[in-house]
Motif scaffolding. Structure first.
Motif, PDB file in Angstrom:
ATOM      1  N   LYS A 123       0.819  -1.212   0.000  1.00  0.00           N
ATOM      2  CA  LYS A 123       0.000   0.000   0.000  1.00  0.00           C
ATOM      3  C   LYS A 123       0.852   1.261   0.000  1.00  0.00           C
ATOM      4  O   LYS A 123       0.439   2.299  -0.545  1.00  0.00           O
ATOM      5  CB  LYS A 123      -0.929   0.008   1.222  1.00  0.00           C
ATOM      6  CG  LYS A 123      -2.080  -0.978   1.129  1.00  0.00           C
ATOM      7  CD  LYS A 123      -2.952  -0.911   2.374  1.00  0.00           C
ATOM      8  CE  LYS A 123      -4.132  -1.877   2.276  1.00  0.00           C
ATOM      9  NZ  LYS A 123      -4.969  -1.873   3.501  1.00  0.00           N
ATOM     10  N   LYS A 206      -5.709 -13.238   5.220  1.00  0.00           N
ATOM     11  CA  LYS A 206      -6.368 -12.413   6.233  1.00  0.00           C
ATOM     12  C   LYS A 206      -6.640 -13.198   7.509  1.00  0.00           C
ATOM     13  O   LYS A 206      -6.696 -12.621   8.598  1.00  0.00           O
ATOM     14  CB  LYS A 206      -7.668 -11.835   5.677  1.00  0.00           C
ATOM     15  CG  LYS A 206      -7.452 -10.741   4.626  1.00  0.00           C
ATOM     16  CD  LYS A 206      -8.771 -10.229   4.075  1.00  0.00           C
ATOM     17  CE  LYS A 206      -8.527  -9.110   3.062  1.00  0.00           C
ATOM     18  NZ  LYS A 206      -9.794  -8.629   2.460  1.00  0.00           N
ATOM     19  N   PRO A 210      -3.052 -11.677   9.268  1.00  0.00           N
ATOM     20  CA  PRO A 210      -3.839 -10.455   9.032  1.00  0.00           C
ATOM     21  C   PRO A 210      -2.985  -9.194   8.957  1.00  0.00           C
ATOM     22  O   PRO A 210      -3.309  -8.263   8.209  1.00  0.00           O
ATOM     23  CB  PRO A 210      -4.801 -10.411  10.228  1.00  0.00           C
ATOM     24  CG  PRO A 210      -4.186 -11.292  11.264  1.00  0.00           C
ATOM     25  CD  PRO A 210      -3.458 -12.353  10.510  1.00  0.00           C
ATOM     26  N   ASP A 211      -1.892  -9.153   9.713  1.00  0.00           N
ATOM     27  CA  ASP A 211      -1.028  -7.974   9.679  1.00  0.00           C
ATOM     28  C   ASP A 211      -0.333  -7.833   8.330  1.00  0.00           C
ATOM     29  O   ASP A 211      -0.107  -6.707   7.847  1.00  0.00           O
ATOM     30  CB  ASP A 211       0.012  -8.048  10.795  1.00  0.00           C
ATOM     31  CG  ASP A 211       0.853  -9.311  10.726  1.00  0.00           C
ATOM     32  OD1 ASP A 211       0.311 -10.382  10.363  1.00  0.00           O
ATOM     33  OD2 ASP A 211       2.061  -9.237  11.035  1.00  0.00           O
ATOM     34  N   GLU A 214      -2.918  -6.668   5.619  1.00  0.00           N
ATOM     35  CA  GLU A 214      -3.230  -5.249   5.751  1.00  0.00           C
ATOM     36  C   GLU A 214      -2.253  -4.375   4.976  1.00  0.00           C
ATOM     37  O   GLU A 214      -2.583  -3.250   4.589  1.00  0.00           O
ATOM     38  CB  GLU A 214      -3.232  -4.867   7.230  1.00  0.00           C
ATOM     39  CG  GLU A 214      -3.604  -3.427   7.524  1.00  0.00           C
ATOM     40  CD  GLU A 214      -4.983  -3.048   7.029  1.00  0.00           C
ATOM     41  OE1 GLU A 214      -5.176  -1.867   6.660  1.00  0.00           O
ATOM     42  OE2 GLU A 214      -5.862  -3.933   6.995  1.00  0.00           O
ATOM     43  N   LYS A 215      -1.066  -4.869   4.690  1.00  0.00           N
ATOM     44  CA  LYS A 215      -0.047  -4.079   3.991  1.00  0.00           C
ATOM     45  C   LYS A 215      -0.190  -4.130   2.469  1.00  0.00           C
ATOM     46  O   LYS A 215       0.505  -3.401   1.754  1.00  0.00           O
ATOM     47  CB  LYS A 215       1.351  -4.584   4.365  1.00  0.00           C
ATOM     48  CG  LYS A 215       1.705  -4.383   5.825  1.00  0.00           C
ATOM     49  CD  LYS A 215       3.099  -4.919   6.124  1.00  0.00           C
ATOM     50  CE  LYS A 215       3.462  -4.713   7.598  1.00  0.00           C
ATOM     51  NZ  LYS A 215       4.829  -5.225   7.891  1.00  0.00           N
TER      52      LYS A 215
END
Length: 334
Positions: A123, A206, A210-211, A214-215
């Protein structure tokens, strides 16, 4: 006396036929599973399903994990694998080279029979779409999927690269290849800049990491891809095929344990299976042929006459596939 002799002969024939049928039945089956993530993670997900299958079939069903598609295709070719979950591209090779046959298709938990290929970036990379990716390609590292992966290689290879006249090996600073989970983690950890992935892998990521999920940003999403097929060896006995089919088609659909079975499928990110056949592969065969045609057209190693001959051969194969697609659509419309 003659009637008694005939009755005795018939009884012997019936017993002989029953014995022959039992001899054709294997004592164990090997179920091929592509390692889209670590084998230990997959084993946790698959063990309940294979245990239910073993009980229903009355024979042990072993998990056969392969690190790449080639390994599982060769295993079926040499009869080390009896049936397998595989992507459409891998199934094409199984059908063409390993005496495989599509008999079922996965669905998602909502019953949909399609999924999507992704190109992903971090991201915070500043890469928002494939135009950004192409503009910065000479400074980027790219992780492709397995050569026999549908969503990891075939589909993005056609829609992202071939249709845009791009060769990953020529435009990126560095190109590597890995499975879905490894690709996603490599992008999340900054080891590569962009990679192929898919929505099923994203769903798993996910849950497990999950961490890391998220990226990630999805910078390209494919048209719908037909859901993965299940393939068995064509030379399995009819009796064995019937047992497998009865289990697969009814799993999570009916019976006292249907709800529990649906929970097992949900952990695999699947709904109930659907009946299918080799015609499921036709849309992907079209993509593969178009992709091959583009490579031939762009080749600098072939003479004009060699290009013309090879393209004519591809066009003939494309016409045959299109004819099959039209026939399938006509049958579906009736």
């Amino acid at each position: 006396m003659r009637k008694r002799i005939l009755s005795l002969i018939m009884a012997v024939l019936v017993l002989f036929s029953a014995g022959a049928a039992q001899a054709d039945e294997p004592k164990e089956l090997n179920f091929g599973i592509i390692s889209t993530e670590s084998s230990q993670n997959l084993r946790t997900l698959w063990d309940p399903f294979l245990a239910d299958m073993s009980k229903a079939l009355g024979m042990k069903v072993n998990a056969f994990f392969a690190s790449d598609y080639a390994g599982i295709i060769e295993a079926m070719r040499f009869k080390k694998v009896d049936l397998s979950w595989v992507g459409n591209k891998g199934a094409m090779v199984m059908v063409d080279r390993a005496n495989g046959e599509v008999f079922a298709q996965t669905t998602d938990p909502e019953g949909n029979i399609g999924y999507w290929s992704y190109i992903i970036a971090r991201k915070d990379s500043g890469i928002k779409n494939i135009d950004d990716m192409f503009a910065k390609a000479r400074d980027l590292s790219f992780s492709n999927g397995d050569p026999n992966s549908t969503s990891g290689n075939l589909v993005p290879g056609y829609y992202v690269f071939a249709k845009n006249g791009k060769d990953p090996k020529k435009i990126f600073k560095r190109v590597v290849a890995s499975n879905h989970e490894a690709n996603a983690l490599a992008v999340a950890n900054g080891q590569v800049d962009v990679a192929t992935f898919n929505n099923e892998g994203m769903g798993r990521l996910k849950l497990v990491y999950p961490d890391k999920a998220e990226k990630l940003a999805i910078i390209w999403k494919s048209p719908t891809i037909p859901s993965d097929p299940l393939v068995w060896r064509k030379d399995l006995s009819d009796a064995t095929k019937k047992k497998i089919a009865d289990f697969i088609y009814n799993y999570g659909v009916s019976g006292a344990n249907a709800e529990k079975e649906r929970q097992v499928l949900a952990k695999l990110q699947w709904g109930a299976f659907r009946k299918s056949d080799n015609s499921q592969l036709l849309p992907l065969r079209q993509i593969e042929l178009y992709r091959t045609k583009m490579r031939i057209q762009d080749s600098k190693d072939l003479s004009a006459s060699e290009k013309a001959a090879q393209i004519a051969d591809i066009d003939a194969k494309l016409a045959a596939v299109v004819k099959e697609v039209e026939a399938k659509e006509a049958r579906a419309g009736k």
